[in-house]
Structure formats: structure tokens, C-alpha cells
Design an enzyme around this catalytic site. Structure first.
Site, PDB file in Angstrom:
ATOM      1  N   HIS A   1       0.824  -1.206   0.000  1.00  0.00           N
ATOM      2  CA  HIS A   1       0.000   0.000   0.000  1.00  0.00           C
ATOM      3  C   HIS A   1       0.861   1.260   0.000  1.00  0.00           C
ATOM      4  CE1 HIS A   1      -3.612   2.360   0.716  1.00  0.00           C
ATOM      5  NE2 HIS A   1      -2.879   3.075   1.551  1.00  0.00           N
TER       6      HIS A   1
ATOM      7  N   HIS B   1       3.368   6.073  -1.933  1.00  0.00           N
ATOM      8  CA  HIS B   1       4.095   7.210  -1.367  1.00  0.00           C
ATOM      9  C   HIS B   1       5.605   7.107  -1.583  1.00  0.00           C
ATOM     10  CE1 HIS B   1       0.451   8.665   0.490  1.00  0.00           C
ATOM     11  NE2 HIS B   1       0.218   7.459   0.947  1.00  0.00           N
TER      12      HIS B   1
ATOM     13  N   LYS C   1      -6.001   6.425 -11.392  1.00  0.00           N
ATOM     14  CA  LYS C   1      -6.138   7.773 -10.869  1.00  0.00           C
ATOM     15  C   LYS C   1      -5.594   7.808  -9.448  1.00  0.00           C
ATOM     16  CE  LYS C   1     -10.690   8.277 -13.073  1.00  0.00           C
ATOM     17  NZ  LYS C   1     -11.165   6.902 -13.293  1.00  0.00           N
TER      18      LYS C   1
END
Ligand code: NAG
Ligand code: NAG
Ligand code: NAG
Ligand code: NAG
Length: 308
Positions: free
Chosen positions: A184, A200, A245
Site C-alpha cells: 500500500h 508514497h 487515478k
């Protein structure tokens, strides 16, 4: 949603500092880490981050500012204007990270299957990371904070558990083992709507842009420049192509994989479910981490908490 979290966080931190709220699970000797301690360790990690990029090895082209609802392309050029790949791809931890980065099913709801080869790649990544000065300083700091990691092997086992344990994230279908903290946070995951959550890590974002999977259309929030022209900490991006997206994400641009892993792990271990404010080069920054479940010590998410 993110805006809401950012606002409530400030309140939560004020309360937790005042009342010393205990971690919800796995009670450990209470950390006495003061906010100044986080600044000392994060600055130390930053200064030790020899595998990170510099003004000589990376340049970003931020271009226009955008917002979370705009469909306009305020950034026709690529975000990563220049990356010295000779430098980047000669860092052992980067190579080990890239080897792990194709191990996952990007869509939640699709079960993960880990082969022996992939497990070996995870171990090689953790070994490479644990061999760096950044992670050695992290171990020393966590020991000072009375965390139960007598050796690097113990810290490595902790990293493996909190980041690489597979767990279900999708609610529909539920109970599919489709995710992990590492997937994630570092790689991102797509929902049914094709919206990517997480993502990230700047190296992964760079590689997605290079292969035209990610289309950067501008920065949303203010950007913290740690060293002019050198490192930028966390930009929220409206980045997508016609398929994937990702309305917002924040990154520690230029940091090595071990810096991301170390800084997130320190915050997750000592201040889970809170924000974790500190300064690097006297710039105010914060990392936000969340546990997967209140009673399960796995990373749900971790990211630079960039103000709007
Ligand atoms: C977001 O950007 C679009 C396009 O520039 C603009 O029309 C809209 O008003 C902006 N929204 C906000 C909340 O600023
Ligand atoms: C990126 O997205 C914008 C907005 O949808 C679009 O106008 C632009 O053509 C896209 N760029 C590329 C290279 O696909
Ligand atoms: C890129 O990095 C390599 C390895 O550090 C270095 O030898 C080379 O001079 C750099 N290239 C440029 C154009 O700066
Ligand atoms: C650090 O920042 C604070 C406020 O942001 C400022 O008052 C202080 O002078 C700065 N210190 C240094 C050493 O730059």
C-alpha cells in the site's frame, strides 16, 4: 477525507501529548520519546542518507499548481525532469526495492500469492536495508526508546512483520488476502474505481511515470523544500492517466528506500495512529501512520502529512 484527517490530527496530537495515551495494543515499556527526539533522529537519518538523491542527481519539474477536483493538465512535462539512473540503479537498496516492487497484484480484491522467489526478494531487500547506516541509527534510537529490539535481527523481524505480513484490505470481496503495508505505502493499490490508494514512494512513482502509467498533472499543496534545489519533502499530486487515478499522494522525494522505511517505522512504532511531527534542516514536517486494525500491529498506511 484527507483534509478532515489532517485537521483532526492536530487535535489528536495535542491531546495525546497532554495525556500520554498508551498504544492500544502490545503494551510495551512506554516510550519517553519527546518531540525533540524525533527531530534529532530524523535529522540524523537525513544526514546519513548517502543512497538518497541530490541536486546533482535529480531534478523535478513541479510546473503548475492544481487542486483535487481539477481535470486540467497543469503540468504537460514530466515531473521527473532528470534522474541520474547510473547513480540510482547502483544503490543496492534501490535494486533490492525494485526487485520486490513487481511482486504484488495492484488491484485490491485480488489475492496475493507469494512465491519462494518473492519471499527471497523480500529478505534480500530487508538485508540490504538493515545493512545501511540509516537503519543502524534507527536501531540505536529504538533501543534508546526502550523498544524490544536487542539486535538488528530483531529489528529486521519487526520490519518484516509490520510491513510484509499479507492481510485483507478490500471490503468487497472481503477476506481476500490482497494487501500489505509495504504494497500500500510503497507501491499503491487500485480499487474497483481505478483510484490508487497509497503510493508514497518516489522511486516507484518515477518508474510509473517513465512507463507512462502515471501522468503527473500538477502539485496541489505547498511543497516543503528542505534544501533549495535539492530535496523536496512531500508534494500532493493529482496524478493519473486515463486508467489509474491518484488524486493525492505525498512523497519524500529523493530519499532512499531505507530512509522511507526507517522514518515510517520509527513513527509507526512509537506514535501509531497519530501524526509524528519533527524538523529536518529546521523545516517542520510530519509523518502520519495508521495501524491496520486497532489490535493488529501491521502498517495500514504511512505518509508525509503535507499541509494544504
Ligand atoms: C479547481 O481547479 C479548477 C480548474 O482550474 C477550478 O475550476 C476550480 O474552481 C478549482 N476548485 C477549487 C476548489 O479551487
Ligand atoms: C495527462 O492527463 C491530462 C488530463 O486528463 C491530459 O490532458 C493529458 O493529455 C495527459 N497526458 C498524457 C501524456 O497522457
Ligand atoms: C551520474 O552518476 C554517476 C554515478 O554516481 C556519476 O559517475 C556520473 O558522473 C553522473 N552523471 C552525471 C551526468 O552527472
Ligand atoms: C528555525 O525556524 C524557526 C521558525 O521556523 C526560526 O525562528 C529559527 O530562527 C530557525 N533556526 C535556525 C537555526 O534557522
Amino acid at each position: 477525507m484527507l483534509r478532515f484527517i489532517a485537521v483532526t490530527l492536530c487535535v489528536a496530537v495535542a491531546i495525546s501529548v497532554a495525556t500520554q495515551v498508551r498504544p492500544a495494543v502490545k503494551p510495551r515499556p512506554r516510550s519517553k520519546a519527546a518531540l525533540t527526539d524525533f527531530t534529532v533522529i530524523m535529522q540524523r537519518l537525513w544526514d546519513l542518507d548517502v543512497n538518497g538523491m541530490s541536486a546533482a542527481t535529480m531534478r523535478l519539474a513541479l510546473q503548475g499548481r492544481t487542486n483535487s477536483t481539477s481535470k486540467l493538465d497543469e503540468a504537460p512535462q514530466r515531473l521527473f525532469a532528470y534522474v541520474n539512473e547510473t547513480f540510482l540503479l547502483s544503490r543496492p537498496t534501490v535494486l533490492a526495492f525494485i526487485a520486490v516492487s513487481n511482486n504484488y497484484e495492484p488491484r485490491i480484491g485480488t489475492a496475493e500469492r507469494e512465491t519462494a522467489q518473492e519471499q527471497a526478494e523480500i529478505n534480500a531487500f530487508l538485508n540490504a536495508v538493515c545493512d545501511t547506516e540509516v537503519m543502524k541509527a534507527t536501531l540505536a534510537f529504538l533501543q534508546e526508546q526502550k523498544q524490544p529490539f536487542p539486535t538488528m535481527a530483531a529489528l529486521k523481524a519487526h520490519l518484516k512483520s509490520i510491513w510484509f505480513t499479507l492481510y485483507p484490505r478490500s471490503k468487497n470481496p472481503a477476506n481476500v488476502i490482497d494487501s500489505s503495508g509495504f504494497e500500500h505505502v510503497f507501491l499503491g493499490e487500485a480499487k474497483k474505481t481505478n483510484v490508487i490508494g497509497g503510493l508514497h514512494n518516489w522511486i516507484h512513482a518515477y518508474r510509473l511515470e517513465k512507463t507512462n502509467i502515471l501522468n503527473y498533472t500538477g502539485y496541489v499543496n505547498s511543497v516543503t523544500v528542505l534544501e533549495p534545489g535539492r530535496f523536496i519533502f512531500g508534494a500532493r499530486l493529482w496524478a493519473y492517466n486515463n486508467y489509474w487515478k491518484n488524486p493525492f499522494s505525498s512523497f519524500i522525494f529523493g530519499a532512499s528506500p531505507e530512509f522511507d522505511l526507517a522514518s515510517y517505522t520509527i513513527c509507526f512504532t512509537l506514535r501509531p495512529n497519530k501524526n509524528c511531527p519533527f524538523r529536518i534542516n529546521n523545516k517542520s514536517l510530519s509523518i502520519r501512520t495508521m495501524r491496520y486494525m486497532p489490535n493488529l500491529n501491521y502498517v495500514d498506511t504511512a505518509y508525509p502529512d503535507v499541509p494544504f
